[in-house]
Design a protein around this motif. Structure first.
Motif, mmCIF file in Angstrom:
data_model
loop_
_atom_site.group_PDB
_atom_site.id
_atom_site.type_symbol
_atom_site.label_atom_id
_atom_site.label_comp_id
_atom_site.label_asym_id
_atom_site.label_seq_id
_atom_site.Cartn_x
_atom_site.Cartn_y
_atom_site.Cartn_z
ATOM 1 N N HIS A 337 0.820 -1.212 0.000
ATOM 2 C CA HIS A 337 0.000 0.000 0.000
ATOM 3 C C HIS A 337 0.855 1.263 0.000
ATOM 4 O O HIS A 337 0.457 2.281 -0.554
ATOM 5 C CB HIS A 337 -0.927 -0.007 1.214
ATOM 6 N N ASP A 338 2.011 1.206 0.648
ATOM 7 C CA ASP A 338 2.919 2.347 0.663
ATOM 8 C C ASP A 338 4.304 1.848 1.041
ATOM 9 O O ASP A 338 4.541 0.641 1.154
ATOM 10 C CB ASP A 338 2.439 3.448 1.622
ATOM 11 N N GLU A 339 5.235 2.772 1.274
ATOM 12 C CA GLU A 339 6.626 2.387 1.529
ATOM 13 C C GLU A 339 6.805 1.630 2.838
ATOM 14 O O GLU A 339 7.812 0.937 3.010
ATOM 15 C CB GLU A 339 7.524 3.638 1.534
ATOM 16 N N THR A 340 5.841 1.697 3.749
ATOM 17 C CA THR A 340 5.977 0.961 5.012
ATOM 18 C C THR A 340 5.862 -0.542 4.799
ATOM 19 O O THR A 340 6.260 -1.324 5.669
ATOM 20 C CB THR A 340 4.929 1.414 6.037
ATOM 21 N N ASP A 341 5.314 -0.951 3.664
ATOM 22 C CA ASP A 341 5.212 -2.374 3.339
ATOM 23 C C ASP A 341 6.454 -2.880 2.613
ATOM 24 O O ASP A 341 6.505 -4.047 2.206
ATOM 25 C CB ASP A 341 3.979 -2.648 2.472
ATOM 26 N N GLU A 342 7.453 -2.012 2.446
ATOM 27 C CA GLU A 342 8.675 -2.385 1.743
ATOM 28 C C GLU A 342 9.884 -2.177 2.645
ATOM 29 O O GLU A 342 9.887 -1.315 3.525
ATOM 30 C CB GLU A 342 8.838 -1.542 0.469
ATOM 31 N N ASP A 343 10.933 -2.966 2.425
ATOM 32 C CA ASP A 343 12.168 -2.783 3.178
ATOM 33 C C ASP A 343 13.029 -1.720 2.508
ATOM 34 O O ASP A 343 12.620 -1.091 1.510
ATOM 35 C CB ASP A 343 12.919 -4.108 3.317
#
Length: 387
Positions: A337-343
């Motif tokens: 959904h946004d960058e918080t779901d990515e490392d």
């Protein structure tokens, strides 16, 4: 720091034990004692107790003793190197006692003894999202005990949070609690509900304890120590679990609270794509924590959420995530959904780095199955980076 076993007497110090050895000895004794008490109170008046203690004679007594042993913390969990030995001992005791609070309603449901007013149901976001008096009682009890034994620890609880913003997970030692996961099942008298207690270290899940009182199952998992159901270690990703594909998989999903036209269409379309692709069957159980635990032990093969507003919360993930990871499963986001779901490398977070505040999740017995199921569920949108 207060210890969950500090109230126990320590007359064995004269035996020459070190403080650490004595502490573990007392801890084991505490769990055994609580197990016996909780087992007796939770099941003695239950109709299902006939399966264990109603068999008569020595066989019934033996079965009861074996069940109590299954509720003890496995020695592998308490072995050296664990950073949460006292926490897991406390979590097991609290989960068992909170589960015992649920049995009276279960046992009376649909009988002359039932009094629905005892549940004191209160709605949250809508009529589908509610809490009972037992949810609140369990959470207050668990939080009080944690605060008593570990006053410096943080606690995130479902009922305390309510409809407000979920507190952020920091690097502090943090407990994440769902006092009854599957509240709708519980209120209806359906057996699939549980108490879920997770514990985080350094901003990631580290320990999970899940107790389902009506199925009489206790899941315990600690990072690096394995996952156990009733004292028996769960198999990791080997054999059938390692080779499972979507065409012969049991796929679980939860429809949750989404009722908008777009939300319903998104969820139903995903199921339609799965059925048209081909799979063994689908299941919707009503308890996200048990969904994940059942994938971990191979009863189901994959579970997903997040096609609409039905995305879960940290208390739906935390304890189950540890059980799944220690059983060799793959857990990641259904979609980002946004960058918080990515490392930091731009990859979708997975495993212990999974973002428990995300709006979507998919967990399966092996990575290939997870990717196969994800592509079918998302359909033509599977390669969209962020939604």
């Amino acid at each position: 720091l207060s210890s969950p076993i500090s109230h126990l007497p320590s007359p064995i110090s004269h035996l020459g034990m070190s403080n650490g050895a004595m502490k573990l000895t007392l801890a084991a004794a505490a769990v055994t004692a609580v197990t016996s008490l909780v087992y007796a109170s939770a099941f003695s008046a239950s109709s299902r107790s006939s399966r264990v203690v109603g068999q008569g004679g020595n066989n019934g007594a033996k079965a009861k003793h074996q069940q109590q042993q299954h509720f003890n913390v496995p020695p592998e969990i308490l072995a050296g190197g664990s950073e949460c030995r006292e926490e897991v001992i406390l979590a097991v005791r609290l989960a068992l006692e909170a589960g015992g609070n649920m049995t009276q309603h279960y046992d009376s449901k649909g009988t002359a003894d039932e009094n629905i007013d005892d549940l004191d149901i209160s709605t949250k976001m809508n009529d589908s999202d509610f809490a009972t008096a037992i949810d609140v009682k369990n959470e207050n009890f668990i939080m009080s005990e944690i605060n008593s034994h570990f006053p410096t620890h943080q606690i995130i609880g479902e009922e305390t949070t309510g409809t407000g913003t979920v507190p952020p997970l920091t690097g502090e030692k943090t407990w994440i609690i769902d006092p009854i996961d599957g509240t709708t099942n519980f209120a209806a008298g359906l057996p699939l509900s549980c108490v879920s207690i997770g514990f985080c270290l350094r901003g990631q899940p580290y320990m999970g304890v899940v107790y389902a009182p009506m199925t009489n199952e206790l899941y315990i998992a600690v990072r690096g120590k394995g996952a156990y159901r009733n004292g028996v270690r769960l198999l990791e990703c080997t054999g059938e679990k390692a080779t499972k594909t979507l065409s012969n998989a049991v796929v679980c999903f939860e429809f949750g609270y989404a009722r908008t036209e777009e939300g319903v269409d998104n969820m139903v379309d995903a199921v339609r794509r799965l059925l048209k692709h081909g799979l063994r069957t689908t299941r919707t159980l009503g308890s996200g924590v048990l969904d994940i635990c059942y994938v971990a032990c191979g009863r189901m093969d994959v579970v997903y959420t997040g096609m609409a507003e039905e995305g879960w919360k940290p208390w739906d993930y935390c304890a189950g995530l540890v059980v799944a990871m220690e059983a060799g499963c793959t857990m990641t986001h259904l979609k980002t959904h946004d960058e918080t779901d990515e490392d930091d490398g731009g990859n979708t977070r997975s495993g212990y780095e999974f973002n428990m505040y995300s709006k979507s999740m998919i967990c399966g017995v092996n990575q290939k199955l997870v990717e196969e199921c994800r592509k079918v569920v998302l359909g033509p949108y599977w390669d969209i980076k962020c939604w």
